[in-house]
Enzyme design. Structure first.
Site, short mmCIF file in Angstrom:
data_model
loop_
_atom_site.label_atom_id
_atom_site.label_comp_id
_atom_site.label_asym_id
_atom_site.label_seq_id
_atom_site.Cartn_x
_atom_site.Cartn_y
_atom_site.Cartn_z
N ASP A 1 -44.73 1.56 29.78
CA ASP A 1 -44.50 2.78 30.78
C ASP A 1 -44.49 1.94 32.18
O ASP A 1 -44.74 1.01 32.47
CB ASP A 1 -46.23 3.82 30.52
CG ASP A 1 -45.77 4.68 32.12
OD1 ASP A 1 -45.29 5.29 32.28
OD2 ASP A 1 -47.21 4.61 32.96
N ASP B 1 -45.17 3.66 35.96
CA ASP B 1 -46.32 3.72 37.42
C ASP B 1 -47.88 3.65 35.98
O ASP B 1 -47.89 3.83 35.33
CB ASP B 1 -46.50 4.97 37.58
CG ASP B 1 -45.13 5.73 38.33
OD1 ASP B 1 -44.55 5.33 38.70
OD2 ASP B 1 -45.15 6.98 38.79
N ARG C 1 -42.44 15.66 36.34
CA ARG C 1 -42.38 15.73 37.83
C ARG C 1 -42.58 17.53 37.63
O ARG C 1 -43.20 17.88 38.37
CB ARG C 1 -41.52 15.95 38.98
CG ARG C 1 -41.40 16.54 40.47
CD ARG C 1 -40.30 15.51 41.14
NE ARG C 1 -39.32 14.31 40.64
CZ ARG C 1 -37.95 13.57 41.03
NH1 ARG C 1 -37.16 14.76 41.35
NH2 ARG C 1 -38.35 12.90 40.68
N ALA D 1 -41.31 8.43 32.46
CA ALA D 1 -40.69 9.97 32.91
C ALA D 1 -40.63 9.96 34.51
O ALA D 1 -39.90 10.83 34.68
CB ALA D 1 -42.21 10.66 33.08
N LYS E 1 -38.14 9.53 37.14
CA LYS E 1 -36.22 9.93 37.78
C LYS E 1 -36.15 8.53 38.67
O LYS E 1 -35.40 7.75 39.15
CB LYS E 1 -36.07 10.42 38.67
CG LYS E 1 -36.01 11.55 36.83
CD LYS E 1 -35.45 13.43 38.13
CE LYS E 1 -35.65 14.23 37.39
NZ LYS E 1 -36.03 15.42 36.94
N ASN E 2 -37.38 8.01 39.13
CA ASN E 2 -37.30 6.90 40.62
C ASN E 2 -37.25 5.31 39.57
O ASN E 2 -37.19 4.08 40.52
CB ASN E 2 -38.43 6.92 41.37
CG ASN E 2 -38.02 8.11 42.55
OD1 ASN E 2 -36.68 8.31 43.42
ND2 ASN E 2 -39.02 8.90 42.03
#
Length: 221
Positions: free
Chosen positions: A8, A10, A48, A116, A118-119
């Site tokens: 993952d 973040d 998001r 997850a 997109k950035n």
């Protein structure tokens, strides 16, 4: 036999999770919704639009907005988040992660990002570690968010490996559940009670030692 690591992003490789939560909290306030710490924490690791739906549910506003309005809210939140991402640099990589990636490289392990966000490509580039990874799951290709196993199954596919050949890293409950549903070995980073489904748990990334994790992984095989 261990052949790959799935990550993952973040809260695992960097602390960009705090930027996400601040941006969501600010949006919630604009919508007249007050989130408590537990509600805010529940947004970790999910997509998001799923995050936005959860916020609206907490505020009893599930049916108040059209899909177009929801898309607009999510875009506003993302632009605020991206502003913060532009301030990131290699100093924002979490403690213990550079050593973990270096040890994995020495063993020629495949490494894939299962986020997850997109950035993710933008964040990894800002951190200066984009080239460390063999691939990134594209969230646009996913039909289900965590805790569904889809994202970790796709990451495993990108690595070209089987479920019993990878170790996956998460800091969120939904993420650990996703890993376990994919039949993989889960490393949880954070609260022991919250992440109790993980096979191996450490309080912080600084406590991650690949050799120690591998010992437990090999015992489970």
């Amino acid at each position: 036999m261990l052949k790959g690591l799935l990550f993952d992003l973040d809260g695992v490789l960097t602390n960009s999770a705090k930027f996400h939560l601040t941006a969501w909290n600010n949006l919630a306030k604009e919508l007249g919704i007050t989130l408590n710490d537990a509600q805010l924490d529940s947004l970790r690791g999910i997509s998001r639009m799923d995050s936005l739906e959860l916020i609206l549910k907490y505020g009893g506003q599930e049916d108040k907005y059209t899909e177009a309005e929801k898309e607009k809210f999510a875009a506003e939140k993302n632009s605020k988040f991206v502003e913060q991402v532009e301030t990131m640099s290699p100093k924002d990589i979490l403690p213990g992660i550079p050593e973990l990636l270096a040890d994995a490289k020495k063993q020629n392990l495949k490494m894939v990002i299962a986020s997850a966000s997109k950035n993710a490509p933008k964040i990894l580039t800002r951190l200066g570690i984009m080239d460390e990874f063999d691939g990134i799951v594209d969230p646009a290709t996913l039909h289900h968010g965590k805790p569904d196993p889809e994202i970790y199954e796709k990451a495993q596919e990108i690595a070209g490996l089987k479920a019993d050949e990878v170790i996956s890293f998460e800091d969120a409950k939904a993420g650990v559940e996703s890993i376990k549903a994919a039949g993989q070995f889960a490393v949880g980073i954070g609260d022991k009670e919250l992440l109790k489904e993980a096979d191996y748990i450490v309080p912080t990334t600084a406590d991650l030692k690949l050799s120690e994790i591998e010992k437990v992984f090999e015992e489970k095989e």
